[in-house]
Design a protein around this motif. Sequence first.
Motif, PDB file in Angstrom:
ATOM      1  N   SER A   1      -8.869   6.519   6.962  1.00 54.10           N
ATOM      2  CA  SER A   1      -8.952   5.250   6.242  1.00 54.10           C
ATOM      3  C   SER A   1      -8.498   4.095   7.115  1.00 54.10           C
ATOM      4  O   SER A   1      -7.665   4.259   8.008  1.00 54.10           O
TER       5      SER A   1
ATOM      6  N   PRO B   1      -7.318  -0.064   6.530  1.00 53.50           N
ATOM      7  CA  PRO B   1      -7.050  -1.122   5.542  1.00 53.50           C
ATOM      8  C   PRO B   1      -8.105  -2.220   5.616  1.00 53.50           C
ATOM      9  O   PRO B   1      -8.562  -2.589   6.704  1.00 53.50           O
TER      10      PRO B   1
ATOM     11  N   MET C   1      -5.850  -6.031   2.293  1.00 52.76           N
ATOM     12  CA  MET C   1      -4.642  -5.214   2.478  1.00 52.76           C
ATOM     13  C   MET C   1      -3.866  -5.660   3.717  1.00 52.76           C
ATOM     14  O   MET C   1      -2.633  -5.713   3.716  1.00 52.76           O
TER      15      MET C   1
ATOM     16  N   GLU D   1       0.021   0.942  -3.729  1.00 50.83           N
ATOM     17  CA  GLU D   1      -0.144   2.351  -3.367  1.00 50.83           C
ATOM     18  C   GLU D   1      -1.323   2.562  -2.427  1.00 50.83           C
ATOM     19  O   GLU D   1      -1.257   3.304  -1.458  1.00 50.83           O
ATOM     20  N   LEU D   2      -2.452   1.899  -2.713  1.00 48.77           N
ATOM     21  CA  LEU D   2      -3.626   2.037  -1.865  1.00 48.77           C
ATOM     22  C   LEU D   2      -3.351   1.522  -0.461  1.00 48.77           C
ATOM     23  O   LEU D   2      -3.841   2.078   0.533  1.00 48.77           O
ATOM     24  N   ALA D   3      -2.564   0.458  -0.352  1.00 47.84           N
ATOM     25  CA  ALA D   3      -2.240  -0.093   0.960  1.00 47.84           C
ATOM     26  C   ALA D   3      -1.397   0.905   1.753  1.00 47.84           C
ATOM     27  O   ALA D   3      -1.599   1.093   2.959  1.00 47.84           O
ATOM     28  N   ARG D   4      -0.435   1.547   1.069  1.00 46.84           N
ATOM     29  CA  ARG D   4       0.383   2.545   1.762  1.00 46.84           C
ATOM     30  C   ARG D   4      -0.500   3.659   2.332  1.00 46.84           C
ATOM     31  O   ARG D   4      -0.362   4.065   3.493  1.00 46.84           O
ATOM     32  N   GLN D   5      -1.374   4.184   1.525  1.00 38.60           N
ATOM     33  CA  GLN D   5      -2.234   5.280   1.966  1.00 38.60           C
ATOM     34  C   GLN D   5      -3.179   4.853   3.079  1.00 38.60           C
ATOM     35  O   GLN D   5      -3.431   5.604   4.031  1.00 38.60           O
ATOM     36  N   ALA D   6      -3.709   3.638   2.966  1.00 35.76           N
ATOM     37  CA  ALA D   6      -4.629   3.155   3.989  1.00 35.76           C
ATOM     38  C   ALA D   6      -3.922   2.993   5.325  1.00 35.76           C
ATOM     39  O   ALA D   6      -4.430   3.394   6.381  1.00 35.76           O
TER      40      ALA D   6
END
Length: 463
Positions: free
Chosen positions: A235, A237, A241, A253-258
């Motif tokens: 992934s 960002p 992000m 949460e999505l930003a952390r994972q990205a």
Amino acid sequence: MEDRVTALTDLDKRWLTEAVRLREEHAGPLEDQEANRRARQAGGDLPARIESRALWLAERDGMRSALQHWKQGARLALAALVVLAVLSGAGLALAALGDSLRPVNVFWALGSLLGLNLLLLLGWLLGFFFAGEQGASLGRLWLWLSEKFARDAQAAHLAPALLVMLQRQKLNRWLLGLLVHGLWLLALGTALVMLLILLATRRYGFVWETTILGADTFVALTQALGALPALLGFSVPDVAMIRASGDNQPALELARQAWAGWLLGVLLVYGIVPRLLLAALCLWRWRSGRARLRLDLKLPGYSQLRDVLMPSSERLGVNDAAPDALPQIVRGVGDAPSEGALLVGLELDDKRPWPPALPATVSNAGILDSRESRNKLLEQLSRFPPARLAIACDPRRSPDRGSLALLAELARNAGATRIWLLQAMPGQALDADRLGDWHQALEQLGLSYADSAPLNWLEHGHD
């Protein structure tokens, strides 16, 4: 001893041969008469005989066991470097992510993971293309540790011999390159695994911080670095992000994972993959080059062994072009008085008991197995030619041109000459075709021959 020598690899044999050469170069020639005799008996070309001689000397003087100790020390040294690489990789991951109490600066983390690796990789490439040497510091550390762990006085010449042998073939760069890239691959692989463990067990927020650069710079840099990892499914960002992370809002949460996927992908693509490819290249070049390792016969330590290990009578039979006719025997004793009887052996197997019991009037001239012994006998015969000369030959050997030329030269310096074709020893057999070749060659030379001991002829002049 022979069983232990066969356990050596081709690289080990050439390594020991080079170590023996260095030892003789520094400390003077070794006592090698038996080693030379065994090497001549083993046969083969000059490199094979040099190697056979060196292996026998290495076994006798303890260098063979020292090699095993050195290799054990090298494995221990490599194990120590492997442990250091694993600990370093884990330390890189911990330094990059921290304790999760504070947000992770993504580019600071990236610099912690790849900065030193990329600098040393650049140094390796510059050294490879411009200096011809690379990994020297790490290689010297490995050799130093290997010697410390070996603790064998006979191993003093092993490390220099290995370096000299590999440098001559330009293989040291590939071996050291394999060591360098392999250890870095292990360190970065450990860092990747440690990152996965930390990201799976802790909650990290990611930010980027700057004072003089704008947000667009970090957007462009992040997307450029993430382009290749994205092709592998990692992934990256998006613009929103990236800008949000710059505003110190890492809670999405999505930003952390990205960001986590982006960091792992960049480490894999720009850290692990280049080291893996370079390690594979070095391994391939090392294996292919190792198979082509040969002794450099131009070195003084090897060239001086030519006359000892390849007597002229043998070399004539192998190297010279075939003559139109065999040499003719013209008696050269002239008016010089010839008296007495002499028995000599030509390149006889050391397992054959020699000499036989001789009458008091018959002298033993030993065995001709080198240029020195041949010249010594020819000089003696030219001054004191015998009335009768018997030459014992082993018909299991081929009657090569060099041996026949030597027989003719000996016969020219004797009143009468007879060739004694020895019987096979118990458990051995004579080749009928080869025996026929001997008969034909001796008849062309005009030399009489017999398969029984001509002792009565030597003593009395008749059978």
